[in-house]
Design a protein around this motif. Structure first.
Motif, PDB file in Angstrom:
ATOM      1  N   ARG A 197     -14.886 -25.651 -27.774  1.00 27.41           N
ATOM      2  CA  ARG A 197     -15.646 -24.450 -27.416  1.00 27.41           C
ATOM      3  C   ARG A 197     -16.937 -24.439 -28.221  1.00 27.41           C
ATOM      4  N   VAL A 198     -18.057 -24.275 -27.534  1.00 29.76           N
ATOM      5  CA  VAL A 198     -19.343 -24.308 -28.220  1.00 29.76           C
ATOM      6  C   VAL A 198     -19.951 -22.921 -28.393  1.00 29.76           C
ATOM      7  N   ALA A 199     -19.611 -22.000 -27.487  1.00 30.32           N
ATOM      8  CA  ALA A 199     -20.205 -20.662 -27.559  1.00 30.32           C
ATOM      9  C   ALA A 199     -19.289 -19.655 -26.877  1.00 30.32           C
ATOM     10  N   THR A 200     -19.511 -18.387 -27.204  1.00 33.63           N
ATOM     11  CA  THR A 200     -18.752 -17.287 -26.623  1.00 33.63           C
ATOM     12  C   THR A 200     -19.709 -16.209 -26.156  1.00 33.63           C
ATOM     13  N   VAL A 201     -19.461 -15.689 -24.954  1.00 33.05           N
ATOM     14  CA  VAL A 201     -20.174 -14.514 -24.469  1.00 33.05           C
ATOM     15  C   VAL A 201     -19.158 -13.385 -24.371  1.00 33.05           C
ATOM     16  N   LEU A 202     -19.351 -12.352 -25.183  1.00 29.50           N
ATOM     17  CA  LEU A 202     -18.461 -11.194 -25.225  1.00 29.50           C
ATOM     18  C   LEU A 202     -19.220 -10.005 -24.656  1.00 29.50           C
ATOM     19  N   ILE A 203     -18.754  -9.497 -23.519  1.00 33.38           N
ATOM     20  CA  ILE A 203     -19.427  -8.393 -22.836  1.00 33.38           C
ATOM     21  C   ILE A 203     -18.610  -7.120 -23.018  1.00 33.38           C
ATOM     22  N   TYR A 204     -19.241  -6.080 -23.484  1.00 38.13           N
ATOM     23  CA  TYR A 204     -18.570  -4.798 -23.669  1.00 38.13           C
ATOM     24  C   TYR A 204     -18.614  -4.018 -22.348  1.00 38.13           C
ATOM     25  N   LEU A 205     -17.435  -3.647 -21.857  1.00 39.62           N
ATOM     26  CA  LEU A 205     -17.343  -2.972 -20.567  1.00 39.62           C
ATOM     27  C   LEU A 205     -17.246  -1.462 -20.704  1.00 39.62           C
ATOM     28  N   SER A 206     -17.137  -0.965 -21.934  1.00 39.71           N
ATOM     29  CA  SER A 206     -17.052   0.479 -22.156  1.00 39.71           C
ATOM     30  C   SER A 206     -17.662   0.825 -23.506  1.00 39.71           C
ATOM     31  N   ASP A 207     -18.065   2.069 -23.640  1.00 37.84           N
ATOM     32  CA  ASP A 207     -18.448   2.583 -24.953  1.00 37.84           C
ATOM     33  C   ASP A 207     -17.178   2.906 -25.732  1.00 37.84           C
ATOM     34  N   ALA A 249     -24.052  -7.622 -23.879  1.00 36.22           N
ATOM     35  CA  ALA A 249     -23.411  -8.936 -24.002  1.00 36.22           C
ATOM     36  C   ALA A 249     -23.778  -9.549 -25.349  1.00 36.22           C
ATOM     37  N   LEU A 250     -22.755  -9.910 -26.109  1.00 34.58           N
ATOM     38  CA  LEU A 250     -22.935 -10.593 -27.388  1.00 34.58           C
ATOM     39  C   LEU A 250     -22.719 -12.086 -27.185  1.00 34.58           C
ATOM     40  N   LEU A 251     -23.741 -12.865 -27.461  1.00 36.38           N
ATOM     41  CA  LEU A 251     -23.641 -14.329 -27.397  1.00 36.38           C
ATOM     42  C   LEU A 251     -23.675 -14.875 -28.814  1.00 36.38           C
ATOM     43  N   PHE A 252     -22.649 -15.630 -29.183  1.00 42.49           N
ATOM     44  CA  PHE A 252     -22.681 -16.319 -30.472  1.00 42.49           C
ATOM     45  C   PHE A 252     -22.155 -17.739 -30.300  1.00 42.49           C
ATOM     46  N   TRP A 253     -22.663 -18.619 -31.150  1.00 42.01           N
ATOM     47  CA  TRP A 253     -22.377 -20.044 -31.047  1.00 42.01           C
ATOM     48  C   TRP A 253     -21.362 -20.455 -32.104  1.00 42.01           C
ATOM     49  N   SER A 254     -20.307 -21.123 -31.671  1.00 44.75           N
ATOM     50  CA  SER A 254     -19.284 -21.630 -32.584  1.00 44.75           C
ATOM     51  C   SER A 254     -19.663 -22.988 -33.150  1.00 44.75           C
ATOM     52  N   MET A 255     -20.642 -23.635 -32.530  1.00 43.09           N
ATOM     53  CA  MET A 255     -21.112 -24.943 -32.974  1.00 43.09           C
ATOM     54  C   MET A 255     -22.520 -24.822 -33.559  1.00 43.09           C
ATOM     55  N   LYS A 256     -22.785 -25.607 -34.574  1.00 44.36           N
ATOM     56  CA  LYS A 256     -24.134 -25.714 -35.108  1.00 44.36           C
ATOM     57  C   LYS A 256     -24.988 -26.549 -34.153  1.00 44.36           C
ATOM     58  N   PRO A 257     -26.307 -26.539 -34.321  1.00 47.22           N
ATOM     59  CA  PRO A 257     -27.158 -27.365 -33.461  1.00 47.22           C
ATOM     60  C   PRO A 257     -26.816 -28.851 -33.502  1.00 47.22           C
ATOM     61  N   ASP A 258     -26.202 -29.307 -34.609  1.00 47.87           N
ATOM     62  CA  ASP A 258     -25.842 -30.724 -34.694  1.00 47.87           C
ATOM     63  C   ASP A 258     -24.487 -31.018 -34.051  1.00 47.87           C
ATOM     64  N   THR A 260     -21.477 -29.732 -34.846  1.00 51.16           N
ATOM     65  CA  THR A 260     -20.303 -29.554 -35.709  1.00 51.16           C
ATOM     66  C   THR A 260     -19.902 -28.082 -35.739  1.00 51.16           C
ATOM     67  N   PRO A 261     -18.620 -27.787 -35.966  1.00 44.28           N
ATOM     68  CA  PRO A 261     -18.172 -26.388 -36.009  1.00 44.28           C
ATOM     69  C   PRO A 261     -18.907 -25.593 -37.085  1.00 44.28           C
ATOM     70  N   ASP A 262     -19.216 -24.351 -36.751  1.00 43.87           N
ATOM     71  CA  ASP A 262     -19.919 -23.471 -37.684  1.00 43.87           C
ATOM     72  C   ASP A 262     -18.924 -22.508 -38.321  1.00 43.87           C
ATOM     73  N   PRO A 263     -18.558 -22.706 -39.584  1.00 41.23           N
ATOM     74  CA  PRO A 263     -17.592 -21.807 -40.229  1.00 41.23           C
ATOM     75  C   PRO A 263     -18.099 -20.373 -40.344  1.00 41.23           C
TER      76      PRO A 263
END
Length: 290
Positions: A197-207, A249-258, A260-263
């Motif tokens: 998994r390289v990235a995640t898109v988390l969309i909030y459907l409610s307040d 929508a929150l987009l965050f990357w689990s991988m670094k640009p190189d 490798t996993p981003d801790p």
């Protein structure tokens, strides 16, 4: 002598042509910039007075294609926030319309089941006290709404639709949470269906009235202004926190640009204190998900 007279004339001619070329190039660039600004591809930062750790920019009024093929406008502006570079995290405000959020909730409500986590020893799902929500996986391309959303996620992330897992709809009631975890895999089984998994898109459907924030405890930077603005819970004070707002929508990357996993992509869902939190999660793989 004739050649010596021709050289100054040649230089003057070349100078005139060069001046004309750069003048035309400047006019073309100016017209192009004005055109791009008009359609929303060039953004002007707003003077929000917030800390420099947050970059907020207004994009344009939201216009969506509805299921019937026409345009649906809900009058809200799209905002992009650069939250962090370690990990890389961004919020795209009003990514979905209210109608789209409600549609995803409505088609999932009858099917919600206890959420599971992936067992790193077997690669199989199992129950865990770390994740107390209820969820349901939609089928990829299940209807026109979902196909449209999946395409927009691909356009947003530059990751092909084929690389995306099925959208998971999640519901968190009062007291439910998802403790700190990484979205990338640490087992050898899960990566067989499309790589890491390289990235995640988390969309909030409610307040959510109180609680339910997504928090990154290892994010680097000064995020105190975000906590004050969001009126965050105590849990959210442990790091960079994103408050759930319908359509964001929150987009965050689990991988670094190189690659490798981003801790620093460690994150969690804070307990809901008051209200119900609905969200849609789209995990994106390194290659086609099968």
């Amino acid at each position: 002598m004739a050649k010596q007279k021709q050289q100054p004339r040649l230089k003057k001619s070349m100078l005139r042509h060069s001046t004309l070329f750069f003048a035309l190039l400047f006019i073309f660039s100016l017209l192009l910039a004005l055109t791009l600004f008009g359609v929303g591809f060039i953004f002007v930062p707003t003077d929000s007075g917030e800390a420099t750790s947050i970059t907020s920019i207004v994009r344009k009024t939201v216009v969506r294609e509805n299921e019937g093929g026409g345009d649906e406008e809900d009058g809200r502006e799209r905002w992009t926030e650069v939250l962090s570079w370690e990990p890389r995290a961004f919020v795209y405000h009003n990514f979905l319309t209210k109608a789209e959020c409600e549609h995803l909730i409505d088609i999932s409500k009858p099917h919600m089941q206890k959420s599971f986590v992936v067992d790193p020893k077997t690669g199989l799902p199992r129950a865990s006290s770390a994740r107390t929500s209820y969820g349901w996986f939609l089928r990829k391309g299940q209807d026109a709404f979902i196909r449209n959303i999946e395409k927009r996620i691909a356009d947003l992330t530059f990751i092909p639709v084929e690389n995306g897992e099925s959208i998971q709809i999640l519901r968190y009631e009062t007291g439910q949470e998802y403790k700190f975890h990484h979205d990338y895999f640490s087992d050898k089984f899960s990566v067989q269906r499309g790589g890491q998994r390289v990235a995640t898109v988390l969309i909030y459907l409610s307040d959510v009235e109180e609680g339910g924030e997504t928090v990154f405890p290892r994010a680097k930077g000064d995020f105190s202004s975000v906590s004050r603005r969001n009126n965050s819970s105590v849990c959210a004070g442990t790091g960079l926190a994103v408050k759930p707002r319908m359509g964001d929508a929150l987009l965050f990357w689990s991988m670094k640009p190189d690659g490798t996993p981003d801790p620093n992509s460690l994150h969690g869902g804070c307990p809901v204190i008051n209200g119900t939190k609905w969200s849609a999660t789209k995990w994106l793989r390194m290659s086609e998900y099968i």
